[in-house]
Design a protein around this motif. Sequence first.
Motif, PDB file in Angstrom:
ATOM      1  N   GLU A 343      44.733  34.725  36.521  1.00  0.00           N
ATOM      2  CA  GLU A 343      44.255  33.934  37.007  1.00  0.00           C
ATOM      3  C   GLU A 343      43.825  34.829  38.515  1.00  0.00           C
ATOM      4  O   GLU A 343      42.494  34.996  39.540  1.00  0.00           O
ATOM      5  CB  GLU A 343      44.332  32.402  37.166  1.00  0.00           C
ATOM      6  CG  GLU A 343      43.053  31.621  37.896  1.00  0.00           C
ATOM      7  CD  GLU A 343      43.490  30.348  38.009  1.00  0.00           C
ATOM      8  OE1 GLU A 343      42.311  29.822  39.378  1.00  0.00           O
ATOM      9  OE2 GLU A 343      44.087  29.542  37.616  1.00  0.00           O
ATOM     10  N   ALA A 344      45.457  34.444  39.486  1.00  0.00           N
ATOM     11  CA  ALA A 344      44.832  35.639  40.133  1.00  0.00           C
ATOM     12  C   ALA A 344      45.002  36.162  40.481  1.00  0.00           C
ATOM     13  O   ALA A 344      43.559  36.740  41.501  1.00  0.00           O
ATOM     14  CB  ALA A 344      46.565  35.574  40.896  1.00  0.00           C
ATOM     15  N   LEU A 345      44.806  37.378  39.038  1.00  0.00           N
ATOM     16  CA  LEU A 345      44.283  38.504  39.327  1.00  0.00           C
ATOM     17  C   LEU A 345      42.759  38.746  39.078  1.00  0.00           C
ATOM     18  O   LEU A 345      42.124  39.471  39.768  1.00  0.00           O
ATOM     19  CB  LEU A 345      43.989  39.422  37.654  1.00  0.00           C
ATOM     20  CG  LEU A 345      45.590  39.674  37.783  1.00  0.00           C
ATOM     21  CD1 LEU A 345      46.684  40.541  36.121  1.00  0.00           C
ATOM     22  CD2 LEU A 345      46.544  41.249  39.186  1.00  0.00           C
ATOM     23  N   ASP A 346      41.782  38.060  38.148  1.00  0.00           N
ATOM     24  CA  ASP A 346      40.619  37.829  37.975  1.00  0.00           C
ATOM     25  C   ASP A 346      40.093  37.258  39.721  1.00  0.00           C
ATOM     26  O   ASP A 346      38.776  37.562  40.167  1.00  0.00           O
ATOM     27  CB  ASP A 346      40.121  37.161  37.499  1.00  0.00           C
ATOM     28  CG  ASP A 346      40.664  36.905  36.091  1.00  0.00           C
ATOM     29  OD1 ASP A 346      41.179  38.074  36.088  1.00  0.00           O
ATOM     30  OD2 ASP A 346      41.304  35.898  35.128  1.00  0.00           O
ATOM     31  N   HIS A 347      40.793  36.806  41.022  1.00  0.00           N
ATOM     32  CA  HIS A 347      40.653  35.969  41.722  1.00  0.00           C
ATOM     33  C   HIS A 347      40.688  37.707  42.857  1.00  0.00           C
ATOM     34  O   HIS A 347      39.570  37.536  43.322  1.00  0.00           O
ATOM     35  CB  HIS A 347      41.382  35.377  42.846  1.00  0.00           C
ATOM     36  CG  HIS A 347      40.862  33.887  42.262  1.00  0.00           C
ATOM     37  ND1 HIS A 347      40.022  32.988  42.040  1.00  0.00           N
ATOM     38  CD2 HIS A 347      42.269  32.894  42.242  1.00  0.00           C
ATOM     39  CE1 HIS A 347      40.111  32.054  41.340  1.00  0.00           C
ATOM     40  NE2 HIS A 347      41.580  31.628  42.065  1.00  0.00           N
ATOM     41  N   MET A 348      41.768  38.132  42.423  1.00  0.00           N
ATOM     42  CA  MET A 348      40.754  39.404  43.351  1.00  0.00           C
ATOM     43  C   MET A 348      40.306  40.710  43.131  1.00  0.00           C
ATOM     44  O   MET A 348      39.012  40.841  43.600  1.00  0.00           O
ATOM     45  CB  MET A 348      42.680  40.826  43.878  1.00  0.00           C
ATOM     46  CG  MET A 348      42.672  42.150  43.726  1.00  0.00           C
ATOM     47  SD  MET A 348      42.459  41.062  46.190  1.00  0.00           S
ATOM     48  CE  MET A 348      43.859  41.028  46.241  1.00  0.00           C
ATOM     49  N   ARG A 349      39.738  40.728  41.709  1.00  0.00           N
ATOM     50  CA  ARG A 349      38.475  41.403  40.969  1.00  0.00           C
ATOM     51  C   ARG A 349      37.291  41.410  41.550  1.00  0.00           C
ATOM     52  O   ARG A 349      36.336  42.552  42.071  1.00  0.00           O
ATOM     53  CB  ARG A 349      38.861  41.652  39.825  1.00  0.00           C
ATOM     54  CG  ARG A 349      39.966  42.119  39.198  1.00  0.00           C
ATOM     55  CD  ARG A 349      40.081  42.052  37.994  1.00  0.00           C
ATOM     56  NE  ARG A 349      41.794  43.446  37.218  1.00  0.00           N
ATOM     57  CZ  ARG A 349      42.198  42.501  36.567  1.00  0.00           C
ATOM     58  NH1 ARG A 349      42.569  41.391  36.197  1.00  0.00           N
ATOM     59  NH2 ARG A 349      43.299  43.613  36.400  1.00  0.00           N
ATOM     60  N   THR A 350      37.476  39.509  41.631  1.00  0.00           N
ATOM     61  CA  THR A 350      35.968  39.071  42.675  1.00  0.00           C
ATOM     62  C   THR A 350      35.270  39.464  43.294  1.00  0.00           C
ATOM     63  O   THR A 350      34.539  39.337  44.341  1.00  0.00           O
ATOM     64  CB  THR A 350      35.396  37.409  41.070  1.00  0.00           C
ATOM     65  OG1 THR A 350      36.827  37.521  41.918  1.00  0.00           O
ATOM     66  CG2 THR A 350      35.737  37.885  40.185  1.00  0.00           C
ATOM     67  N   GLY A 351      36.531  39.677  44.312  1.00  0.00           N
ATOM     68  CA  GLY A 351      37.080  39.129  45.629  1.00  0.00           C
ATOM     69  C   GLY A 351      36.912  37.889  46.315  1.00  0.00           C
ATOM     70  O   GLY A 351      36.459  37.674  47.504  1.00  0.00           O
ATOM     71  N   SER A 352      36.857  37.467  45.631  1.00  0.00           N
ATOM     72  CA  SER A 352      36.921  35.222  46.147  1.00  0.00           C
ATOM     73  C   SER A 352      38.119  35.228  46.905  1.00  0.00           C
ATOM     74  O   SER A 352      38.351  34.479  47.534  1.00  0.00           O
ATOM     75  CB  SER A 352      36.750  34.608  44.142  1.00  0.00           C
ATOM     76  OG  SER A 352      38.029  34.703  43.541  1.00  0.00           O
ATOM     77  N   ALA A 353      38.808  36.349  46.866  1.00  0.00           N
ATOM     78  CA  ALA A 353      40.549  36.003  47.683  1.00  0.00           C
ATOM     79  C   ALA A 353      40.695  36.662  48.331  1.00  0.00           C
ATOM     80  O   ALA A 353      40.620  37.829  48.442  1.00  0.00           O
ATOM     81  CB  ALA A 353      41.262  35.391  46.755  1.00  0.00           C
ATOM     82  N   LEU A 354      41.192  36.810  48.947  1.00  0.00           N
ATOM     83  CA  LEU A 354      41.546  37.020  50.342  1.00  0.00           C
ATOM     84  C   LEU A 354      42.776  37.741  50.085  1.00  0.00           C
ATOM     85  O   LEU A 354      43.267  39.056  50.443  1.00  0.00           O
ATOM     86  CB  LEU A 354      41.539  36.545  52.110  1.00  0.00           C
ATOM     87  CG  LEU A 354      40.076  36.178  52.748  1.00  0.00           C
ATOM     88  CD1 LEU A 354      40.414  35.595  53.947  1.00  0.00           C
ATOM     89  CD2 LEU A 354      39.215  37.992  53.017  1.00  0.00           C
ATOM     90  N   ARG A 355      43.644  36.831  50.093  1.00  0.00           N
ATOM     91  CA  ARG A 355      45.371  36.675  49.722  1.00  0.00           C
ATOM     92  C   ARG A 355      45.275  35.433  48.916  1.00  0.00           C
ATOM     93  O   ARG A 355      45.086  34.444  49.053  1.00  0.00           O
ATOM     94  CB  ARG A 355      45.984  36.744  50.605  1.00  0.00           C
ATOM     95  CG  ARG A 355      46.721  38.814  51.326  1.00  0.00           C
ATOM     96  CD  ARG A 355      47.155  39.536  49.926  1.00  0.00           C
ATOM     97  NE  ARG A 355      47.917  40.816  50.786  1.00  0.00           N
ATOM     98  CZ  ARG A 355      46.751  41.416  50.182  1.00  0.00           C
ATOM     99  NH1 ARG A 355      45.736  41.689  49.958  1.00  0.00           N
ATOM    100  NH2 ARG A 355      47.498  42.791  50.812  1.00  0.00           N
ATOM    101  N   THR A 356      45.723  35.538  47.379  1.00  0.00           N
ATOM    102  CA  THR A 356      46.800  35.192  46.809  1.00  0.00           C
ATOM    103  C   THR A 356      47.738  34.819  46.579  1.00  0.00           C
ATOM    104  O   THR A 356      48.395  36.021  46.402  1.00  0.00           O
ATOM    105  CB  THR A 356      46.169  35.091  45.220  1.00  0.00           C
ATOM    106  OG1 THR A 356      44.522  35.095  44.923  1.00  0.00           O
ATOM    107  CG2 THR A 356      47.343  34.483  44.590  1.00  0.00           C
TER     108      THR A 356
END
Length: 360
Positions: A343-356
């Motif tokens: 799930e964290a990888l998906d956040h990073m790929r979509t750009g929704s996370a600065l840092r997880t």
Amino acid sequence: MRAAVLHETGQDKLEVLDDVEAVGFGPGKVRVRVRATGLCHSDLSAMSGVLPQPAPFVPGHEGAGEILDVGEGVRGLRPGDRVVLCWLPACGACPACRRGQTELCLAGFMNAGTPNFRRPGGDVFGFAGTGTGTFAEEVVVDAGCAVPIPDDVPFDIAALIGCGVTTGLGAALNTADLQAGSSVAVIGCGGVGVSAIQGARLKGAAEIVAVDPVAARREAALRFGATRAVAPDQLADAKQQITAGEGFDYVFEVVGRSATARTAYESTRRGGTLVIVGAGAMDDVLQLTMFELFFDEKRILPSLYGGGDVLRSYERAIALWRAGRIDLAGLITHRVPLSEINEALDHMRTGSALRTCIEI
């Protein structure tokens, strides 16, 4: 113990396994219980093959935890010490270290071909030459990779200092050493880019333009000190409005692609400074003509791990954080347990996370 493993380069999912063992403990080594680790875009680049990395491997290099055991000959560290993991430790003896360019020391990569973990089915590598592999409950690393931190620094904050914050801040404070009152553009506003923005603000930049295709990241950049945030197709207009078309004094490329580096070059004024922060592929070539290099007199400055002494950079980041001059907690936009790493990888790929932050 549990660890997240990528079985083959090119796969986009990690498998969280409970049969992984950290190996290699002995003289000069320490065993560390990882408590928190950040997900950096470099982890995705290693998974996809953009960055060279043998597989199977445990990603992760931005971590913090506490020492469980120390090997023979280790000085200055003991069980229970809180540490941040340094993925590029300095040996102190090579030519780069003797010149004071400790960020260029290659000693940490000498064991790049040595497995750092083991499963019943075979060996598993750790990410980067140091073999940190922080997407695991425990790691065994050289003692120089375990840097003590004060008790008041939370593990999640320490993990960010281990890579993204040090890289972004250092690009502005060390590599560029930008001048007060200058105009700045930062292309790519994830955790590293936003840290560069904070560094530019600390140095007194008058204008800081954040450039990113993701609206959420543009909004976040404004909270961290950007004076304007634009999509990539609006950068030319911002250049015209702010610099009358001349170009920015400093442009930071924090993506790691030749296309954005070319855009960054074209957005830099003649005599200005382009800072390359993003980690790109070995076969992605930036094309510049010999005439423009000569005629424009633009400085092109690569910045590896913040371009300065890493240990001093850690100390500086902690001091600035304590003084309230930089916001590190705000960089963590998502928190997940190791079991939800994909799930964290998906956040990073979509750009929704600065840092997880992966809490382990």
